[in-house]
Scaffold this active site. Sequence first.
Site, mmCIF file in Angstrom:
data_model
loop_
_atom_site.group_PDB
_atom_site.id
_atom_site.type_symbol
_atom_site.label_atom_id
_atom_site.label_comp_id
_atom_site.label_asym_id
_atom_site.label_seq_id
_atom_site.Cartn_x
_atom_site.Cartn_y
_atom_site.Cartn_z
ATOM 1 N N HIS A 170 0.826 -1.216 0.000
ATOM 2 C CA HIS A 170 0.000 0.000 0.000
ATOM 3 C C HIS A 170 0.859 1.264 0.000
ATOM 4 O O HIS A 170 0.416 2.332 0.440
ATOM 5 C CB HIS A 170 -0.959 0.026 1.196
ATOM 6 C CG HIS A 170 -1.745 -1.229 1.365
ATOM 7 N ND1 HIS A 170 -2.865 -1.516 0.614
ATOM 8 C CD2 HIS A 170 -1.554 -2.304 2.183
ATOM 9 C CE1 HIS A 170 -3.354 -2.695 0.968
ATOM 10 N NE2 HIS A 170 -2.565 -3.196 1.913
ATOM 11 N N SER A 291 14.694 20.908 -16.661
ATOM 12 C CA SER A 291 13.486 21.699 -16.895
ATOM 13 C C SER A 291 13.838 22.925 -17.722
ATOM 14 O O SER A 291 14.897 23.530 -17.519
ATOM 15 C CB SER A 291 12.883 22.135 -15.555
ATOM 16 O OG SER A 291 11.935 23.177 -15.738
ATOM 17 N N LYS A 297 16.244 21.412 -11.607
ATOM 18 C CA LYS A 297 15.575 20.131 -11.776
ATOM 19 C C LYS A 297 16.463 19.080 -12.446
ATOM 20 O O LYS A 297 17.242 19.370 -13.345
ATOM 21 C CB LYS A 297 14.299 20.295 -12.618
ATOM 22 C CG LYS A 297 13.181 21.090 -11.977
ATOM 23 C CD LYS A 297 12.664 20.441 -10.721
ATOM 24 C CE LYS A 297 11.961 19.124 -10.982
ATOM 25 N NZ LYS A 297 10.774 19.238 -11.839
ATOM 26 N N GLU A 304 9.841 7.792 -16.858
ATOM 27 C CA GLU A 304 8.463 8.246 -17.054
ATOM 28 C C GLU A 304 7.957 7.901 -18.447
ATOM 29 O O GLU A 304 6.797 7.496 -18.627
ATOM 30 C CB GLU A 304 8.384 9.754 -16.812
ATOM 31 C CG GLU A 304 8.625 10.141 -15.365
ATOM 32 C CD GLU A 304 8.719 11.631 -15.153
ATOM 33 O OE1 GLU A 304 8.762 12.052 -13.986
ATOM 34 O OE2 GLU A 304 8.752 12.387 -16.152
#
Length: 478
Positions: A170, A291, A297, A304
């Site tokens: 979980h 970024s 970043k 992804e």
Amino acid sequence: MAVKSKTRPPRTSGGKPWGGRFSGETDELLEKLSVSVHFDRRLAPYDIRGSQAHARMLGQTSLVSETESRLMIQGLEELKKRVDGGAFVWDPKLEDVHMNLERALTELIGPAGEKLHTARSRNDQVALDTRLYLLDVSRLAGSELRALRSALVEKAEADGLEAPMPGYTHLQRAQPILLAHHLMAYYQMLSRDQERLRDLQKRLDRMPLGSGALSGTGLPINPRLAADELGFARLSENSLDAVASRDHLLEFLSFGAILMTNLSRLAEDIVLWCSQEFAFAELPDGLSTGSSMMPQKKNPDGAELMRGKAGRVIGDLMALLTVVKGLPMSYNRDLQEDKEPLFDAADTLLLVLPAAARMIAGLSFNRERLYAAADDPYAPATDLADHLVKRGVPFRRAHGEAGAAVAYALKKGVALADLAPDEMARFCPEAAADVMADLKLEKLLAARSAFSGTAPRSVRRQIKAARKALLAEERRAA
């Protein structure tokens, strides 16, 4: 190659290979709807291989002369050079890869080229082409999948055997495990994908050529000759099934969808591990992006994108399932829609698999952070219950007593293992005086020594077995 003789102009309406029955030109919209050469031309190498085997068989069975058979084979070899070199000119008015190559062959060698389609339909021709294509793709995908599994084993052995980390359920910290155990879980998932791919290759090993449009042919062909040349061990048993079925494509897409789902889960773990909140791992700069607005970043875009492309391949499977589900026997033109999802899925897998292997190899882990997270103050609760079970307490009561001890420790603001002996005895009266020694992280890990457990000796066994399996697979592939 010189033209053998002038090609007779086609005696069909609009120059279509099927146009003898028709008059007038094909409607422009139907023309656009029908054309597939812009995507199915990637089957050209397989179409040429199949046609050469077919031409040789036609000569061996005297359906064409030996000279005509030889002309076809040589002409097809010349077309292969043009295709490979990018010099072949594709004509959308000829609809597909098959008719483009047949027309070019006829223009090259003369009337003998018109005999290539003897005892053959585009229906069994495309069924053959996609099987040959999939055999090649499955070998490539299998090699890349083995490389990814090997990268997981290497990383597990090099970085994970001495690195405790929290295991999760979980997305909440549950019990400590070894990093190697976590990585080897993905090895096992991907090994089942490898098995699925090997099983598919067995079912691909049936040659459909000779099935004709749907019922075979009345001409005295010998499909076994072509099958032997093309490397097929078996012939398709039923001509209707051979031209109508797309099971082999669906099975490949199903394999791809399951594989990409597993890779998506791996990608999600990488994304989480590389976040500042987890800070378990970092990807090298070469496998990360920045970024356009925020200079600080460092984004795990590769992971992804791997996660995102799973939806693409799942969609390819859904698309073809939807196309096939309502089709009557046998061939229907709807089946032209089988190739774009096939090609898309194959391209995606062959792009993602090596990228995933590179990401795994490039990951660097923060062992201190992993250890601190694994050494959770309340993770030993299950082991406390197990300790009580060993002393004769029924598990349900042991569970309740351990839970009560956790609640007290939380309220007091101390770790479970830091409770005083009298405090522990208040909630767990059957606990031994040395119970706290069993609740240390290293003891917790070593205790999980079941066959599939996370104890170091169990994980080393997993890694040893994995190396042996990979070596056997490499030998089989070679």
